[in-house]
Design a protein around this motif. Structure first.
Motif, mmCIF file in Angstrom:
data_model
loop_
_atom_site.group_PDB
_atom_site.id
_atom_site.type_symbol
_atom_site.label_atom_id
_atom_site.label_comp_id
_atom_site.label_asym_id
_atom_site.label_seq_id
_atom_site.Cartn_x
_atom_site.Cartn_y
_atom_site.Cartn_z
ATOM 1 N N ARG A 1 55.768 45.345 8.130
ATOM 2 C CA ARG A 1 56.409 46.593 7.857
ATOM 3 C C ARG A 1 56.896 46.815 6.466
ATOM 4 N N ASN A 2 57.175 45.622 5.896
ATOM 5 C CA ASN A 2 57.427 45.863 4.554
ATOM 6 C C ASN A 2 56.407 46.180 3.654
ATOM 7 N N ALA A 3 55.097 45.504 3.947
ATOM 8 C CA ALA A 3 54.006 46.097 3.330
ATOM 9 C C ALA A 3 53.552 47.422 3.338
ATOM 10 N N SER A 4 53.809 47.768 4.641
ATOM 11 C CA SER A 4 53.539 49.329 4.927
ATOM 12 C C SER A 4 54.244 50.140 4.096
ATOM 13 N N ARG B 1 53.071 50.245 0.509
ATOM 14 C CA ARG B 1 51.853 51.261 0.357
ATOM 15 C C ARG B 1 52.267 52.680 0.324
ATOM 16 N N ALA B 2 53.296 53.035 1.354
ATOM 17 C CA ALA B 2 53.516 54.554 1.456
ATOM 18 C C ALA B 2 54.280 54.849 0.013
ATOM 19 N N THR B 3 55.213 54.058 -0.381
ATOM 20 C CA THR B 3 55.842 54.529 -1.661
ATOM 21 C C THR B 3 54.858 54.495 -2.720
ATOM 22 N N ALA B 4 54.027 53.490 -2.818
ATOM 23 C CA ALA B 4 52.787 53.793 -3.895
ATOM 24 C C ALA B 4 51.993 54.788 -3.690
ATOM 25 N N ARG B 5 51.926 55.401 -2.441
ATOM 26 C CA ARG B 5 50.888 56.676 -2.287
ATOM 27 C C ARG B 5 51.766 58.025 -2.876
ATOM 28 N N LYS B 6 53.091 57.897 -2.581
ATOM 29 C CA LYS B 6 53.990 59.010 -3.084
ATOM 30 C C LYS B 6 54.102 58.919 -4.510
ATOM 31 N N ARG B 7 54.018 57.943 -5.204
ATOM 32 C CA ARG B 7 54.354 57.842 -6.573
ATOM 33 C C ARG B 7 52.888 58.422 -7.246
ATOM 34 N N GLU B 8 51.691 57.896 -6.459
ATOM 35 C CA GLU B 8 50.454 58.423 -7.134
ATOM 36 C C GLU B 8 50.352 59.844 -7.023
ATOM 37 N N GLN B 9 50.867 60.483 -5.652
ATOM 38 C CA GLN B 9 50.720 62.113 -5.326
ATOM 39 C C GLN B 9 51.467 62.654 -6.575
ATOM 40 N N LYS B 10 52.801 62.179 -6.980
ATOM 41 C CA LYS B 10 53.704 63.017 -7.729
ATOM 42 C C LYS B 10 52.690 62.826 -9.555
ATOM 43 N N MET B 11 52.220 61.769 -9.640
ATOM 44 C CA MET B 11 51.880 61.590 -10.808
ATOM 45 C C MET B 11 50.199 62.503 -10.838
ATOM 46 N N ARG B 12 49.545 62.808 -9.730
ATOM 47 C CA ARG B 12 48.578 63.922 -9.937
ATOM 48 C C ARG B 12 49.136 65.226 -9.945
#
Length: 273
Positions: A42-45, A48-59
Motif C-alpha cells: 500500500r505504501n509503494a502504491s 507511485r500515485a504521488t509521483a504520477r501527480k507530480r509529473e502531471q503538474k510538471m507537464r
C-alpha cells in the motif's frame, strides 16, 4: 518458597487477528489491522500515485510556459557565484562591459510573460464620436449635459490641420479653456493633472466642480428658518465624481497626407441628485 507469577491484565493471550486486506496472514501487532506485506504494498502504491501527480503538474507547467524544466530531484543546489572585476579595468571599460551585457538581455525583455496581469483597457477609437469642428463638439456637449436623470459618458473627437511639429500641450490647454467658456461644464482650469505619453501626446484631467447638493430633511429646514445665521446652516456640498479629460495628439489621417492634430474629449459624470 514458590512465587506465583502475576498475569498482566493489559496483555491478552488471544491469537492475533488476520489481515483485513489479504485475510491470510496475521497482523504484525494488535495496533495494526493489516500485515506487514500488505502495508508495504500500500505504501509503494501511494508513492507511485504521488509521483504520477507530480509529473502531471510538471507537464502542465511546461506546456503553459513553453520551458523544459528538469525534475526537482535532478537539480543540485549550487552556491551563487560572484562576478569578479577584471584586473586593471578602468571606469570606462566597466561601463562598456555593463552596456554590452544589458544589450544581450534586450531580446528577452521583448517577450512578455503569459502570466502578466492585464492592464486597464483604454478607450478605443471606435468609441469616439467624430465631429467636424470644435463648435459641433460644443453643441453636442450642451445637448447631453447636464442630464439630471442619467449619468453621462461622452467621447468626442475632431481633427485640425497644423504645422509639422505642433505643441500638444498648448493645444490641450486651449481646448480646455474653450470647453469652460462655451459649454456648461464646470471645472477649475488651474486644478489639473497632466502628463505626456511616449508618443508625444498630451493629456489633461480635470475634476468637475458642480458640487452635487445633499437633499434637505424636515429637521434641516426647521433649523434653517429658526436660526439667525442661515449661512452657517446652508446645505453642505459633496465633491462631484465627474471627470473631464482633454487629449491632443498627432494625427495623419488626412487623405492628402497633411499633418494635423487629433483632439479627444472624454466626459464622465454621475447622475445628479
Amino acid at each position: 518458597m514458590d512465587i506465583t507469577p502475576i498475569s498482566n491484565p493489559f496483555v491478552s493471550d488471544a491469537p492475533l487477528a488476520t489481515c483485513n486486506l489479504c485475510h491470510r496472514s496475521p497482523v504484525t501487532s494488535r495496533g495494526y489491522s493489516s500485515c506487514q506485506n500488505c502495508r508495504d504494498k500500500r505504501n509503494a502504491s501511494k508513492r507511485r500515485a504521488t509521483a504520477r501527480k507530480r509529473e502531471q503538474k510538471m507537464r502542465v507547467f511546461q506546456l503553459a510556459t513553453r520551458v523544459n524544466v528538469p525534475p526537482s530531484h535532478s537539480v543540485e543546489p549550487t552556491k551563487p557565484l560572484k562576478r569578479k572585476t577584471p584586473d586593471g579595468e578602468n571606469e570606462g571599460d566597466a561601463l562598456e562591459r555593463i552596456r554590452k551585457r544589458f544589450k544581450k538581455m534586450e531580446p528577452f525583455k521583448k517577450h512578455e510573460s503569459i502570466f502578466q496581469i492585464p492592464s486597464a483597457i483604454p478607450t478605443t477609437e471606435s468609441q469616439y464620436q467624430k465631429f467636424i469642428s470644435a463648435s459641433d463638439l460644443h453643441k453636442a456637449i450642451k445637448q447631453s449635459y447636464p442630464d439630471n436623470a442619467n449619468p453621462l459618458r461622452f467621447h468626442g473627437t475632431y481633427a485640425i490641420i497644423t504645422e509639422l511639429d505642433p505643441d500638444h500641450k498648448l493645444k490641450a490647454r486651449e481646448v480646455a479653456r474653450n470647453l469652460r467658456h462655451n459649454t456648461s461644464l464646470q471645472f477649475n482650469l488651474d486644478d489639473r493633472e497632466a502628463y505626456r505619453s511616449d508618443d508625444g501626446a498630451y493629456t489633461i484631467h480635470y475634476k468637475c466642480t458642480c458640487h452635487q447638493s445633499v437633499k434637505r430633511t424636515s429637521s434641516d429646514l426647521t433649523s434653517y428658518f429658526m436660526s439667525k445665521n442661515k449661512a452657517a446652516l446652508a446645505t453642505p456640498k459633496t465633491e462631484c465624481l465627474g471627470r473631464i479629460e482633454v487629449r491632443a495628439e498627432k494625427d495623419m489621417s488626412h487623405r492628402l497626407g497633411w499633418p494635423g492634430q487629433r483632439i479627444k474629449v472624454t466626459i464622465t459624470h454621475p447622475k445628479k441628485l
